[in-house]
Design a protein around this motif. Structure first.
Motif, PDB file in Angstrom:
ATOM      1  N   GLY A  90      11.816  11.857  -5.887  1.00 14.01           N
ATOM      2  CA  GLY A  90      11.750  11.895  -4.134  1.00 14.01           C
ATOM      3  C   GLY A  90      10.326  10.823  -4.267  1.00 14.01           C
ATOM      4  O   GLY A  90      10.805   9.875  -3.168  1.00 14.01           O
ATOM      5  N   PHE A  91       9.988  11.024  -4.743  1.00 17.79           N
ATOM      6  CA  PHE A  91       8.575  10.175  -4.795  1.00 17.79           C
ATOM      7  C   PHE A  91       9.209   8.590  -5.056  1.00 17.79           C
ATOM      8  O   PHE A  91       8.383   7.775  -4.299  1.00 17.79           O
ATOM      9  N   GLY A  92       9.742   8.494  -5.948  1.00 18.75           N
ATOM     10  CA  GLY A  92      10.540   6.723  -6.310  1.00 18.75           C
ATOM     11  C   GLY A  92      11.449   6.076  -5.565  1.00 18.75           C
ATOM     12  O   GLY A  92      10.755   5.628  -4.826  1.00 18.75           O
ATOM     13  N   LEU A  93      11.811   7.229  -3.935  1.00 21.37           N
ATOM     14  CA  LEU A  93      13.439   6.998  -3.142  1.00 21.37           C
ATOM     15  C   LEU A  93      12.384   6.659  -2.069  1.00 21.37           C
ATOM     16  O   LEU A  93      12.449   5.189  -1.638  1.00 21.37           O
ATOM     17  N   SER A  94      10.256   7.190  -2.111  1.00 21.86           N
ATOM     18  CA  SER A  94      10.063   7.113  -1.236  1.00 21.86           C
ATOM     19  C   SER A  94       9.056   5.541  -1.226  1.00 21.86           C
ATOM     20  O   SER A  94       9.835   4.974  -0.506  1.00 21.86           O
ATOM     21  N   LEU A 143       0.786  -1.027   0.143  1.00 22.57           N
ATOM     22  CA  LEU A 143       0.013   0.296   0.278  1.00 22.57           C
ATOM     23  C   LEU A 143       0.582   1.489  -0.263  1.00 22.57           C
ATOM     24  O   LEU A 143       0.362   2.308  -0.281  1.00 22.57           O
ATOM     25  N   LEU A 144       1.634   0.658   0.579  1.00 17.97           N
ATOM     26  CA  LEU A 144       2.937   2.366   0.930  1.00 17.97           C
ATOM     27  C   LEU A 144       3.524   2.704  -0.706  1.00 17.97           C
ATOM     28  O   LEU A 144       3.895   3.843  -1.012  1.00 17.97           O
ATOM     29  N   THR A 145       3.923   1.638  -1.278  1.00 18.96           N
ATOM     30  CA  THR A 145       4.969   1.517  -2.295  1.00 18.96           C
ATOM     31  C   THR A 145       3.836   2.415  -3.001  1.00 18.96           C
ATOM     32  O   THR A 145       3.804   2.704  -5.145  1.00 18.96           O
ATOM     33  N   LEU A 146       2.301   1.829  -3.742  1.00 18.15           N
ATOM     34  CA  LEU A 146       1.089   2.431  -4.191  1.00 18.15           C
ATOM     35  C   LEU A 146       1.016   3.350  -3.824  1.00 18.15           C
ATOM     36  O   LEU A 146       1.052   4.447  -4.957  1.00 18.15           O
ATOM     37  N   PHE A 147       1.066   3.851  -2.918  1.00 18.61           N
ATOM     38  CA  PHE A 147       0.614   5.695  -2.606  1.00 18.61           C
ATOM     39  C   PHE A 147       1.693   5.908  -3.115  1.00 18.61           C
ATOM     40  O   PHE A 147       1.640   7.263  -4.262  1.00 18.61           O
ATOM     41  N   TRP A 148       3.020   5.877  -2.778  1.00 15.35           N
ATOM     42  CA  TRP A 148       4.656   7.378  -4.001  1.00 15.35           C
ATOM     43  C   TRP A 148       4.634   6.917  -5.385  1.00 15.35           C
ATOM     44  O   TRP A 148       4.399   8.378  -5.734  1.00 15.35           O
ATOM     45  N   LEU A 149       4.180   6.040  -5.666  1.00 13.10           N
ATOM     46  CA  LEU A 149       4.232   5.755  -7.467  1.00 13.10           C
ATOM     47  C   LEU A 149       2.968   6.576  -8.168  1.00 13.10           C
ATOM     48  O   LEU A 149       3.152   6.537  -8.413  1.00 13.10           O
ATOM     49  N   LEU A 150       1.410   6.533  -7.001  1.00 18.02           N
ATOM     50  CA  LEU A 150       0.545   7.310  -7.858  1.00 18.02           C
ATOM     51  C   LEU A 150       0.606   8.876  -7.145  1.00 18.02           C
ATOM     52  O   LEU A 150       0.420   9.927  -8.315  1.00 18.02           O
ATOM     53  N   CYS A 151       2.150   9.256  -6.985  1.00 18.35           N
ATOM     54  CA  CYS A 151       1.920  10.237  -6.409  1.00 18.35           C
ATOM     55  C   CYS A 151       2.917  10.788  -7.643  1.00 18.35           C
ATOM     56  O   CYS A 151       2.501  12.230  -7.415  1.00 18.35           O
ATOM     57  N   ILE A 152       3.600  10.273  -8.052  1.00 23.13           N
ATOM     58  CA  ILE A 152       4.904  10.733  -9.155  1.00 23.13           C
ATOM     59  C   ILE A 152       3.584  11.495  -9.907  1.00 23.13           C
ATOM     60  O   ILE A 152       3.687  12.430 -10.634  1.00 23.13           O
ATOM     61  N   GLY A 153       2.068  10.415 -10.424  1.00 27.80           N
ATOM     62  CA  GLY A 153       1.289  11.042 -11.397  1.00 27.80           C
ATOM     63  C   GLY A 153       0.367  12.404 -10.843  1.00 27.80           C
ATOM     64  O   GLY A 153      -0.727  13.070 -11.657  1.00 27.80           O
ATOM     65  N   LEU A 154       0.509  12.493  -9.685  1.00 22.27           N
ATOM     66  CA  LEU A 154      -1.225  13.529  -8.730  1.00 22.27           C
ATOM     67  C   LEU A 154      -0.415  14.768  -8.520  1.00 22.27           C
ATOM     68  O   LEU A 154      -0.879  16.183  -8.475  1.00 22.27           O
ATOM     69  N   PHE A 155       1.020  14.875  -8.529  1.00 22.32           N
ATOM     70  CA  PHE A 155       1.524  16.340  -7.960  1.00 22.32           C
ATOM     71  C   PHE A 155       2.767  16.983  -9.371  1.00 22.32           C
ATOM     72  O   PHE A 155       2.661  16.282  -9.988  1.00 22.32           O
ATOM     73  N   PRO A 156       2.419  18.033  -9.489  1.00 17.90           N
ATOM     74  CA  PRO A 156       3.158  18.316 -10.034  1.00 17.90           C
ATOM     75  C   PRO A 156       4.878  17.977 -10.692  1.00 17.90           C
ATOM     76  O   PRO A 156       5.581  17.465  -9.784  1.00 17.90           O
ATOM     77  N   ARG A 157       4.962  18.195 -11.828  1.00 20.81           N
ATOM     78  CA  ARG A 157       6.256  16.894 -12.458  1.00 20.81           C
ATOM     79  C   ARG A 157       7.711  17.696 -12.271  1.00 20.81           C
ATOM     80  O   ARG A 157       6.992  18.949 -12.931  1.00 20.81           O
ATOM     81  N   SER A 158       8.706  16.910 -11.928  1.00 22.44           N
ATOM     82  CA  SER A 158       9.400  17.802 -11.783  1.00 22.44           C
ATOM     83  C   SER A 158      10.977  16.565 -11.828  1.00 22.44           C
ATOM     84  O   SER A 158      11.066  15.242 -10.609  1.00 22.44           O
ATOM     85  N   LEU A 159      11.750  16.578 -11.491  1.00 20.42           N
ATOM     86  CA  LEU A 159      12.956  15.118 -11.609  1.00 20.42           C
ATOM     87  C   LEU A 159      13.108  15.835  -9.967  1.00 20.42           C
ATOM     88  O   LEU A 159      13.154  14.284  -9.418  1.00 20.42           O
ATOM     89  N   LEU A 160      12.942  16.628  -9.703  1.00 23.99           N
ATOM     90  CA  LEU A 160      13.322  16.058  -8.623  1.00 23.99           C
ATOM     91  C   LEU A 160      12.073  15.201  -7.219  1.00 23.99           C
ATOM     92  O   LEU A 160      12.238  15.294  -6.402  1.00 23.99           O
ATOM     93  N   ALA A 161      11.346  16.252  -7.737  1.00 26.13           N
ATOM     94  CA  ALA A 161       9.584  15.115  -7.001  1.00 26.13           C
ATOM     95  C   ALA A 161       9.980  13.987  -7.756  1.00 26.13           C
ATOM     96  O   ALA A 161       9.217  12.783  -6.718  1.00 26.13           O
ATOM     97  N   THR A 162       9.819  13.636  -8.755  1.00 30.04           N
ATOM     98  CA  THR A 162       9.976  12.136  -9.459  1.00 30.04           C
ATOM     99  C   THR A 162      10.465  11.156  -8.607  1.00 30.04           C
ATOM    100  O   THR A 162      10.274  10.361  -8.332  1.00 30.04           O
TER     101      THR A 162
END
Length: 206
Positions: A83-87, A62-81
């Motif tokens: 960060g969400f990938g590491l999380s 569930l936690l992995t799914l959440f952070w992967l979904l965040c990649i498409g929900l938040f403003p995209r950038s190298l830092l954000a992607t």
């Protein structure tokens, strides 16, 4: 719909992890949250192991799914992607920590291969999760109408980064240090989940 799924995944993951920690600690004989790892509840030979290990896996998925979904929900950038990938690796570390349990009492005396893998995956998961918090916080500085995640990321990331190096048996209160890391990551996860309703792709860049 995707935001609802992401929010529900985050909250349910944290509830499962918190629930198994509290309930498992009550059942496990003489368990001490300040001086024992959470992983000891799912260790081979532990009375709580058969129930806790699947809970680790479920929470991790569930936690992995959440952070992967965040990649498409938040403003995209190298830092954000990044960060969400590491999380998401933090969630994966929790999942694999359930698949590969530590030995009884997480003993380091001649550990079997599965116990070594447990330590490796869990350690990588913690380090990746802390790095993810910091990168997401940096990315959030450029997100419109968001004044929360950057300072909160620092408030959570710094104590977690300090406590993660105390997660070894040489430190008497390693259980307490682990709770600091877990609490910091959980608080930031909840904060990100709470921002989901106000976020969508294209709102800003970082």
């Amino acid at each position: 719909m995707i935001r609802t799924l992401a929010f529900g995944s985050a909250i349910l993951s944290l509830l499962i992890l918190a629930g198994l920690t509290v309930a498992g600690g009550l059942v496990y004989p003489d368990y001490n949250h300040l001086t024992q790892y959470i992983s000891e509840l799912g260790a081979t030979g532990a009375v709580t192991g058969p129930a806790v290990r699947p809970a680790f896996v479920a929470s991790g998925i569930l936690l992995t799914l959440f952070w992967l979904l965040c990649i498409g929900l938040f403003p995209r950038s190298l830092l954000a992607t990044a960060g969400f990938g590491l999380s998401s690796l933090n969630g994966l570390g929790l999942l694999l920590g359930g698949v590969f349990p530590c030995a009884f009492e997480c003993s380091l005396a001649d550990p079997p291969l599965y116990a070594i893998l447990h330590d490796v995956f869990s350690g990588i998961g913690y380090l990746a999760g802390i790095a993810g918090v910091c990168l997401i916080a940096l990315a959030a500085r450029r997100w419109p109408r968001d004044r929360v995640l950057y300072p909160l990321g620092l408030a959570c990331g710094i104590p977690a980064a300090a406590a993660v190096w105390l997660l070894h048996p040489g430190f008497e209160w390693y259980g307490a240090a682990q709770r600091v890391v877990e609490l910091a990551l959980a608080i930031f996860t909840i904060a990100v989940a709470m921002r989901l309703p106000a976020r969508a792709q294209g709102e800003g860049t970082a």
